[in-house]
Design an enzyme around this catalytic site. Sequence first.
Site, PDB file in Angstrom:
ATOM      1  N   ARG A   1      -5.642 -14.320  35.268  1.00 29.85           N
ATOM      2  CA  ARG A   1      -4.363 -13.405  35.577  1.00 29.85           C
ATOM      3  C   ARG A   1      -4.382 -13.052  36.756  1.00 29.85           C
ATOM      4  O   ARG A   1      -3.786 -13.709  37.672  1.00 29.85           O
ATOM      5  CB  ARG A   1      -4.163 -12.759  34.241  1.00 29.85           C
ATOM      6  CG  ARG A   1      -2.959 -12.079  34.200  1.00 29.85           C
ATOM      7  CD  ARG A   1      -2.488 -11.139  35.180  1.00 29.85           C
ATOM      8  NE  ARG A   1      -3.185  -9.953  35.132  1.00 29.85           N
ATOM      9  CZ  ARG A   1      -3.285  -8.947  36.202  1.00 29.85           C
ATOM     10  NH1 ARG A   1      -2.522  -8.800  37.011  1.00 29.85           N
ATOM     11  NH2 ARG A   1      -4.186  -7.920  35.899  1.00 29.85           N
ATOM     12  N   ASP A   2      -4.764 -12.152  37.102  1.00 24.48           N
ATOM     13  CA  ASP A   2      -5.024 -11.238  38.295  1.00 24.48           C
ATOM     14  C   ASP A   2      -5.543 -12.095  39.520  1.00 24.48           C
ATOM     15  O   ASP A   2      -5.272 -12.141  40.518  1.00 24.48           O
ATOM     16  CB  ASP A   2      -6.003 -10.123  38.283  1.00 24.48           C
ATOM     17  CG  ASP A   2      -5.530  -8.963  39.044  1.00 24.48           C
ATOM     18  OD1 ASP A   2      -4.914  -9.509  40.381  1.00 24.48           O
ATOM     19  OD2 ASP A   2      -5.694  -7.922  38.881  1.00 24.48           O
TER      20      ASP A   2
ATOM     21  N   HIS B   1     -10.567  -0.923  37.176  1.00 29.65           N
ATOM     22  CA  HIS B   1      -9.965  -1.979  37.472  1.00 29.65           C
ATOM     23  C   HIS B   1     -10.066  -1.776  39.133  1.00 29.65           C
ATOM     24  O   HIS B   1      -9.180  -1.527  39.796  1.00 29.65           O
ATOM     25  CB  HIS B   1      -8.738  -2.266  36.979  1.00 29.65           C
ATOM     26  CG  HIS B   1      -7.941  -3.479  37.447  1.00 29.65           C
ATOM     27  ND1 HIS B   1      -7.713  -4.608  36.978  1.00 29.65           N
ATOM     28  CD2 HIS B   1      -7.269  -3.754  38.792  1.00 29.65           C
ATOM     29  CE1 HIS B   1      -6.996  -5.496  37.427  1.00 29.65           C
ATOM     30  NE2 HIS B   1      -6.603  -5.063  38.711  1.00 29.65           N
TER      31      HIS B   1
ATOM     32  N   HIS C   1     -10.076  -3.490  43.015  1.00 31.85           N
ATOM     33  CA  HIS C   1      -9.906  -4.438  43.695  1.00 31.85           C
ATOM     34  C   HIS C   1     -10.909  -4.119  44.994  1.00 31.85           C
ATOM     35  O   HIS C   1     -11.158  -3.054  45.177  1.00 31.85           O
ATOM     36  CB  HIS C   1      -8.408  -4.506  44.557  1.00 31.85           C
ATOM     37  CG  HIS C   1      -7.631  -5.114  43.361  1.00 31.85           C
ATOM     38  ND1 HIS C   1      -7.092  -6.704  43.618  1.00 31.85           N
ATOM     39  CD2 HIS C   1      -7.111  -4.717  42.090  1.00 31.85           C
ATOM     40  CE1 HIS C   1      -6.590  -7.019  42.411  1.00 31.85           C
ATOM     41  NE2 HIS C   1      -6.407  -5.888  41.450  1.00 31.85           N
TER      42      HIS C   1
ATOM     43  N   CYS D   1      -2.288  -8.696  43.972  1.00 33.83           N
ATOM     44  CA  CYS D   1      -0.919  -8.442  43.585  1.00 33.83           C
ATOM     45  C   CYS D   1       0.028  -8.746  44.315  1.00 33.83           C
ATOM     46  O   CYS D   1       0.057  -8.489  45.538  1.00 33.83           O
ATOM     47  CB  CYS D   1      -0.793  -6.959  43.029  1.00 33.83           C
ATOM     48  SG  CYS D   1       0.872  -6.761  42.434  1.00 33.83           S
TER      49      CYS D   1
ATOM     50  N   ASN E   1     -10.017  -8.681  43.227  1.00 35.02           N
ATOM     51  CA  ASN E   1     -10.964  -7.938  42.481  1.00 35.02           C
ATOM     52  C   ASN E   1     -12.060  -8.005  42.664  1.00 35.02           C
ATOM     53  O   ASN E   1     -12.769  -9.025  43.207  1.00 35.02           O
ATOM     54  CB  ASN E   1     -10.772  -8.294  40.852  1.00 35.02           C
ATOM     55  CG  ASN E   1      -9.265  -7.972  40.383  1.00 35.02           C
ATOM     56  OD1 ASN E   1      -8.414  -8.870  40.769  1.00 35.02           O
ATOM     57  ND2 ASN E   1      -8.956  -7.205  39.625  1.00 35.02           N
TER      58      ASN E   1
END
Length: 310
Positions: free
Chosen positions: A15-16, A211, A213, A244, A253
């Site tokens: 996803r990310d 979370h 990055h 993002c 990340n």
Amino acid sequence: MRLPSRVKLVEVGPRDGLQNEKQLVPTAVKVALVHRLQDAGLRDIELTSFVSPKWVPQMADNAQLMAAIARRPGVRYSVLTPNLQGFEAALALEPAFWPDEIVVFGAASEAFSQRNINCSIAQSMERFRPVVEAARARSIHVRGAMSCAVGCPLEGEVAPERVGFLAGLMKDIGVQHIGVCDTIGVGTPTKVQRALEATLAHFDIDDVSGHFHDTYGQALANTLASLEMGVWQFDASVSGLGGCPYAKGATGNVATEDLVYMLHGMDIATGIDLGQLVEAGQFISDFLQRIPGSRAATALRARRGSEARP
Ligand code: HMG
Ligand code: MG
């Protein structure tokens, strides 16, 4: 200092990791990546987002992906659902393909909330509330993500009070677990600890994750600072992919391989086979024609190469 003996990693690569890629990754490649990740021992995998395909074209195959994964018992599959439309789309398939967990994602900064999900923080809560209720009514676990928990690409530094305020709102609408997200990777260990402290006023330590990055190379340090506070759940992305689309300049990340290398080196269990994880990272990096973004993976491959040479 008492560190946890075991850490849970949520793999957000599919996803990310992929949402920001310009080149459309075929569903079959995403499926193969997810299968490799679960073979490597990942037990929490964030698969995709049910967001507008006009906003994030890479996630447009969300339903096809959900239907194509060969589910492994014991793995929790999650998806992002920012509104009821997204939640309903995620549940449009038969129950065997439903997510085990959904994620509603807000921001501690007003400007980023507008940029990312096209509404204010207050409006976002009104959108999330029915999603949370509908998910919990079906025993689907609800995670909240708080973007810009230390810094915002539009507003700059974000005070811990704003993180605490958002965490309180998330708690009030019934979110069960909260992620403290350094969207643009500007955080340093003490700033991350302040954001976590503000969050812990509303959520139990067992319901909080990090979370991070890695834009400024601080993600491992921030993870260690969180571990020291007792946090034992972290998001990570294989090969350090990610970013993002609405946070310009933000890189990926923390690489799952680097995190696993650090944790295993500290005798903290993850249940993950680092060798297989490195292969998964190589697989997706090869597809994207990119050098893998994990330092540990690069070092391990170089060592393997030199050992193989006569
Ligand atoms: P909106 O424009 O406010 O929604 O978008 P709307 O209700 O006014 O609808 C407008 C159009 O969007 C309509 O289509 C809807 O059908 C469609 P049109 O009539 O124009 O053709 N629409 C949807 N389509 C599919 N799925 C949906 C959906 N909702 C509306 N769920 C929305 C609101 C949130 C959907 C939009 O702003 C959006 O898609 N934003 C993208 C957000 C995103 O995916 N960001 C990246 C993920 S978050 C992240 O990376 C941060 C995180 O990693 C933590 C961190 O690092 O900080 C989690
Ligand atoms: Mg993120």
